[in-house]
Design an enzyme around this catalytic site. Structure first.
Site, short mmCIF file in Angstrom:
data_model
loop_
_atom_site.label_atom_id
_atom_site.label_comp_id
_atom_site.label_asym_id
_atom_site.label_seq_id
_atom_site.Cartn_x
_atom_site.Cartn_y
_atom_site.Cartn_z
N SER A 1 -43.66 -8.78 -19.80
CA SER A 1 -44.95 -9.45 -19.87
C SER A 1 -45.80 -8.82 -20.96
O SER A 1 -45.46 -7.80 -21.53
CB SER A 1 -45.67 -9.33 -18.52
OG SER A 1 -46.09 -8.00 -18.33
N LYS A 2 -46.90 -9.46 -21.24
CA LYS A 2 -47.82 -8.99 -22.28
C LYS A 2 -48.22 -7.53 -22.05
O LYS A 2 -48.40 -6.77 -22.99
CB LYS A 2 -49.09 -9.85 -22.27
CG LYS A 2 -48.91 -11.20 -22.93
CD LYS A 2 -49.17 -11.12 -24.42
CE LYS A 2 -49.39 -12.48 -25.04
NZ LYS A 2 -48.23 -13.34 -24.99
N ARG A 3 -48.36 -7.18 -20.80
CA ARG A 3 -48.82 -5.85 -20.44
C ARG A 3 -47.94 -4.76 -21.06
O ARG A 3 -48.39 -3.69 -21.41
CB ARG A 3 -48.83 -5.71 -18.91
CG ARG A 3 -49.62 -4.55 -18.40
CD ARG A 3 -51.12 -4.82 -18.46
NE ARG A 3 -51.84 -3.55 -18.36
CZ ARG A 3 -52.30 -2.90 -19.42
NH1 ARG A 3 -52.12 -3.37 -20.61
NH2 ARG A 3 -52.95 -1.76 -19.27
N HIS A 4 -46.64 -5.04 -21.15
CA HIS A 4 -45.74 -4.01 -21.65
C HIS A 4 -44.56 -4.62 -22.38
O HIS A 4 -43.64 -5.11 -21.77
CB HIS A 4 -45.24 -3.14 -20.51
CG HIS A 4 -44.86 -3.93 -19.29
ND1 HIS A 4 -45.44 -3.73 -18.07
CD2 HIS A 4 -43.99 -4.94 -19.13
CE1 HIS A 4 -44.92 -4.58 -17.22
NE2 HIS A 4 -44.03 -5.31 -17.83
#
Length: 469
Positions: A238-241
RNA sequence: GCUCCCUUCGUCUAGAGGCCUAGGACAUAGCCCUCUCAAGGCUGUAACACGGGUUCGAAUCCCGUAGGGAGCGCCA
């Protein structure tokens, strides 16, 4: 027959490490086999494709050094060709027009789901030749109704699908644009692609594509479906990581060869070797050695590898990237390439990224030095300032400002005062760098230069001594 | 729901029936080195998802089970 591979990203999202690894595998395999690597941008979805995403693909591939031998091709430029192949399929009775409306299809699927069946097109227009006024038809491919389609996959082995599971997919939308699965087939055929290396989320599409290829009278390429990359938590990237633009890694101070090295070891290995140069990767890589299971992205190992590559690189070669890192931090450094190469040399074993290196080296080049309060508290005591005063006189008398001379002088000073080197080095370190952490004191003095070193030393001596707490 | 795929330390992986008392790497803990921080060296903790087979012998072959994932669009 020479090997031809391709990387075919869709510019509907920014290119991230998952795509990069697929590209890397394709590129490596082509290089290894002395073949050709093609870049093709799959932009048939005009609604969701963006220029920004195309830019990231092009710039990202360039930053990584994954040069294409051919392309970039754009599918939107090939619409006439797709149309031509569809007309041929239609003429040969291998495709047909379907006038079912979206509402009808939605209803059909809802009913199938209610019956706990797999939702699929039921072929209601497969054998009709009439038309329906007022409805723009789509064109569907006539998939075989019986038998099995077998994929001989280089990473998964033999995978068999029953044709009865496959329905008649749409190859031309009612607005006249072709769809993905069809364009891929025509492109791979036209471009002579021999090895399709892609994410294993495409494994289920493969039998349909093979059936279309067969209808076109072309032998299918060799397929290799590589596993996906998961986030550090084992969940979907995901965008988070990780699912950030590949160019973000450049911004974050990573070396392209380190990112590539990290990615090549995700799902692939060569004995116990962890660190690879690009040439070593090419020599050792084989798509058949790729693992089947998805792997989790581990930022810490990437960091470690980045430092390993920093330590192995030619210092001069990383200077431009270091300059860029300084610039990102708002520092314009006037120092020569030569001085910066020295900075790389003494900083790289204590920095994991170029950004970290720039931040930890800013004190060499900034005019105003701010002294860390805690470091001052600990080292700029009356005793520390006493050592500094002694240092000031011996260093001021040094004839040649060289690392060797500086080391001797500082050591001799500590010895003369009957204390360990640390007792004099730490106050000096704080005076020079503003903090308690820096490269070895002699190298720090050398890079800083006589003038700057002496003035910082003198400035520190102006401070009132701090009583030890 | 249906179809397909996957399963070795926390993570990346080695492992092609005996070389496995399951090896390496990151991370983590301890020690050494040491002018700080690192880098480096040494040592430790830590895994074959589960259950059945086959075999003299299984992490490795077969069958189930469980768990995870993907696909099933006029998205790619």
């Amino acid at each position: 027959m020479p090997v031809v591979t391709r990387f075919a990203p869709s510019p509907t999202g920014l290119l991230h490490i998952g795509g990069v690894r697929t590209a890397l595998f394709s590129w490596l395999y082509a290089r290894r086999m002395g073949g050709k690597f093609i870049l093709r941008v799959e932009d048939t979805d005009r609604e969701r494709s963006t220029d920004e995403a195309v830019r990231v693909i092009l710039e990202g591939m360039e930053w990584l050094g994954l040069a294409a031998d051919e392309g970039p091709y754009y599918q939107t430029a090939r619409f006439p060709r797709y149309r031509e192949v569809i007309d041929r399929l239609l003429a040969e009775g291998k495709a047909y027009r379907c006038y079912a409306t979206r509402e009808e299809l939605d209803l059909m699927r809802a009913e199938q789901m209610a019956r706990k069946e797999k939702p699929r097109y039921d072929g209601r227009w497969r054998n009709r030749t009439d038309t329906r006024p007022g409805v723009e038809p789509v064109v569907r491919f006539k998939n075989p109704l019986e038998g099995d389609t077998v994929v001989e996959d280089l990473v998964h082995g033999r995978v068999s699908f029953s044709n009865a599971e496959l329905d008649d997919l749409i190859i031309l939308r009612s607005d006249g644009t072709p769809t993905y699965n069809f364009c891929v087939v025509v492109d791979d055929m036209d471009m002579g692609v021999t090895h399709v290396i892609r994410g294993d989320d495409h494994l289920n599409n493969t039998p349909r594509q093979m059936n279309m290829l067969q209808a076109l009278g072309v032998a299918p390429p060799v397929y290799a479906h590589v596993p996906m990359i998961l986030g550090p938590d084992g969940a979907k990237l995901s965008k988070r990581h990780g699912a950030v633009s590949v160019l973000q890694y450049e911004q974050d101070g990573y070396l392209p060869q380190a990112l590539l090295n990290y990615l090549v070891r995700l799902g692939w290995s060569h004995g116990d070797q962890e660190i690879f140069t690009i040439d070593e990767m090419i020599a050792a890589f084989d798509i058949a050695d790729v693992n089947k299971a998805a792997s989790a992205f581990n930022p810490e190992k990437l960091l470690w590898l980045n430092q390993q590559h920093l330590m192995r690189a030619e210092p001069a070669a990383v200077v431009p990237a270091l300059r860029a890192a300084f610039a990102r931090q708002g520092l314009s450094v006037g120092a020569s390439d030569d001085v910066l190469a020295q900075v790389v040399l003494i900083q790289r074993e204590r920095c994991k990224t170029l950004n970290e290196m720039a931040a930890n080296s800013a004190f060499f080049f900034s005019d105003a030095l701010s002294i860390d309060a805690k470091a001052a508290q600990k080292h700029l005591t009356a005793e520390g300032l006493g050592h500094l005063a002694a240092l000031e006189s011996v260093l001021g008398a040094i004839p040649v400002w060289s690392v060797e001379a500086l080391q001797q002088t500082v050591n001799a000073c500590a010895a003369a005062r009957g204390v360990g080197l640390g007792k004099v080095a730490q106050p000096l370190r704080v005076a020079l760098s503003g903090g308690a952490i820096s490269p070895p004191i002699d190298a720090t003095l050398a890079i800083l230069g006589r003038e700057r070193s002496m003035s910082r030393l003198q400035a520190a001596l102006q401070r009132p001594p701090i009583a030890p707490s």
